[in-house]
Design an enzyme around this catalytic site. Structure first.
Site, PDB file in Angstrom:
ATOM      1  N   LYS A 157     -61.114 102.848 -20.383  1.00 36.16           N
ATOM      2  CA  LYS A 157     -61.827 103.573 -21.437  1.00 36.16           C
ATOM      3  C   LYS A 157     -63.311 103.268 -21.324  1.00 36.16           C
ATOM      4  O   LYS A 157     -63.634 102.185 -20.821  1.00 36.16           O
ATOM      5  CB  LYS A 157     -61.313 103.227 -22.829  1.00 36.16           C
ATOM      6  CG  LYS A 157     -61.071 101.774 -23.140  1.00 36.16           C
ATOM      7  CD  LYS A 157     -62.131 100.752 -22.921  1.00 36.16           C
ATOM      8  CE  LYS A 157     -63.398 100.832 -23.744  1.00 36.16           C
ATOM      9  NZ  LYS A 157     -64.368  99.747 -23.413  1.00 36.16           N
ATOM     10  N   TYR A 191     -63.049 101.532 -29.938  1.00 31.27           N
ATOM     11  CA  TYR A 191     -61.833 100.802 -30.357  1.00 31.27           C
ATOM     12  C   TYR A 191     -61.421 101.163 -31.783  1.00 31.27           C
ATOM     13  O   TYR A 191     -60.282 101.611 -31.997  1.00 31.27           O
ATOM     14  CB  TYR A 191     -62.025  99.290 -30.196  1.00 31.27           C
ATOM     15  CG  TYR A 191     -61.912  98.832 -28.766  1.00 31.27           C
ATOM     16  CD1 TYR A 191     -60.686  98.436 -28.238  1.00 31.27           C
ATOM     17  CD2 TYR A 191     -63.013  98.811 -27.931  1.00 31.27           C
ATOM     18  CE1 TYR A 191     -60.569  98.033 -26.914  1.00 31.27           C
ATOM     19  CE2 TYR A 191     -62.906  98.395 -26.608  1.00 31.27           C
ATOM     20  CZ  TYR A 191     -61.686  98.011 -26.112  1.00 31.27           C
ATOM     21  OH  TYR A 191     -61.566  97.614 -24.803  1.00 31.27           O
TER      22      TYR A 191
END
Ligand code: NAD
Length: 372
Positions: A140, A224
């Protein structure tokens, strides 16, 4: 949540807490510490970019019989590869540079690549892997624009390879339990989220270079809480508000903002607010607020030592990480290996990375600092 179901979940978490993660064994273990079934044949991974996260991933693969490091791709192969070649018994013929990368197509020992490169390189190296017929586990953020994410998804579909984005939180049994509790009615009906992830970065790091990072801390840290909130809410944001600010003067934040605070709303009217920063210290945390009570997760996004308290109507539920060290990566490796061998879809496919990138674009646009 009824008592029987709660007890069953507690038993699961307790069982997980007894699993031992940690030291890199010299021989592949017979069983994964995650409890995942042992596949008939391990999946061979080649990390691309031998930096911090690839090192963690390689050590995680060594803890499960389901994954092996069978190749290496590096821009500095002469300096970085020998240590891993020795550790994982990788022949020189399976070490590639960025220039020779496409030749992985001729290497049957490599089933998949793990993209551990700066964000702006994810798209190119994912697409080249797909063209070489290799499955892709990409870190990511998936890329630096939704257009790149779409090209990556298309390339993987066209070449019939699997694409998984490495959202380690989704594979952590503790986080799965938090999500289940939040969605089960244990805190009533979810009304809102507050979260954040903060961590100063030094001048000169690629993360502060816009061309390599694609944007600021939102792509690296803010993603996140953003992703956890989307995952737990189970819906996509429909509107955004955000502000960016840079308080520290000088070259350190010449290319990306220091701090971003953002909020977003879902169609159901759940309202979420969150933030991230490369200049401000702070916790990684997530609060999930329901109509009757709430769940607090802190630390929420570290590799281990995670804790949550669910203040439910039947009393508090407190739990912590099921493993030590970066145990989430072992779950991740087991999951993707099983998807490849059993021909199933990863829980976090390219579409999950695209959804985050669309939200990130919406947030930056709302802040008046568009990235795409
Ligand atoms: P890193 O700096 O430690 O490693 C980056 C690697 O890319 C190095 O091997 C470096 O040599 C190579 N590289 C190739 N071209 C480069 C260039 N032009 N500039 C700089 N490095 C270059 O970074 P990292 O922390 O391993 O991050 C890599 C990726 O992993 C990022 O996308 C990051 O968001 C992601 N990440 C994920 C997690 C997680 O918990 N899932 C944690 C950290 C990083």
């Amino acid at each position: 949540m009824d008592r029987r179901r709660f007890t069953a979940l507690s038993a699961l978490t307790l069982a997980a807490s007894r699993l031992s993660f940690g030291q890199t064994p010299s021989q592949p273990p017979a069983q994964s510490p995650t409890g995942a079934p042992t596949l008939a044949k391990p999946v061979g991974f080649a990390p691309v970019g031998l930096g911090g996260i690839s090192d963690i991933f390689m050590r995680a693969c060594a803890q499960t019989p389901n994954a092996r490091i069978t190749g290496l791709v590096s821009g500095h192969a002469q300096e970085k590869a020998p240590k891993y070649q020795q550790q994982f018994n990788i022949p020189q013929s399976s070490v590639y540079t960025y220039e020779t990368y496409d030749q992985i197509k001729n290497n049957p020992a490599i089933d998949a690549v793990y993209i551990g490169l700066p964000n702006s390189m994810h798209a190119e190296y994912t697409i080249r892997a797909a063209e070489a017929g290799k499955h892709v586990l990409c870190e990511k953020p998936m890329a630096i624009s939704s257009a790149e994410c779409r090209r990556m998804i298309d390339a993987c579909k066209q070449h019939n390879v699997k694409l998984m984005i490495a959202y380690r939180v989704h594979y952590d049994p503790m986080w799965q339990r938090i999500r289940e509790l939040a969605r089960s009615g244990a805190i009533g009906d979810i009304q809102g989220f507050q979260g954040g992830f903060y961590g100063p970065k030094k001048e000169g790091e690629w993360r502060l270079n816009r061309a390599l990072a694609g944007g600021g801390s939102l792509l690296d840290l803010g993603i996140y809480p953003l992703n956890a909130i989307r995952w737990i809410a189970g819906e996509e944001p429909t509107s955004y508000a955000a502000q960016v600010a840079t308080k520290i003067p000088g070259p350190r934040f010449a290319q990306v903002e220091e701090t971003i605070e953002f909020n977003f709303k879902f169609r159901s009217n759940i309202l979420a607010s969150s933030g991230s920063s490369y200049g401000e210290s702070g916790p990684g945390y997530l609060n999930i607020g329901g109509t009757t009570s709430f769940i607090q997760v802190q630390p929420a996004f570290n590799y281990d030592g995670l804790k949550f308290t669910a203040h439910t109507r039947t009393g508090p539920i407190e739990e912590s990480s099921p493993g030590k060290g970066p145990y989430q990566f072992v779950y991740e490796a087991d999951h993707f290996a099983a998807c490849i061998r059993n021909n199933t879809q990863p829980l976090t496919p390219g579409e999950e990375g695209l959804a985050d990138m669309l939200a990130i674009e919406g947030i930056y646009k709302a802040a008046g600092a568009p990235i795409a």
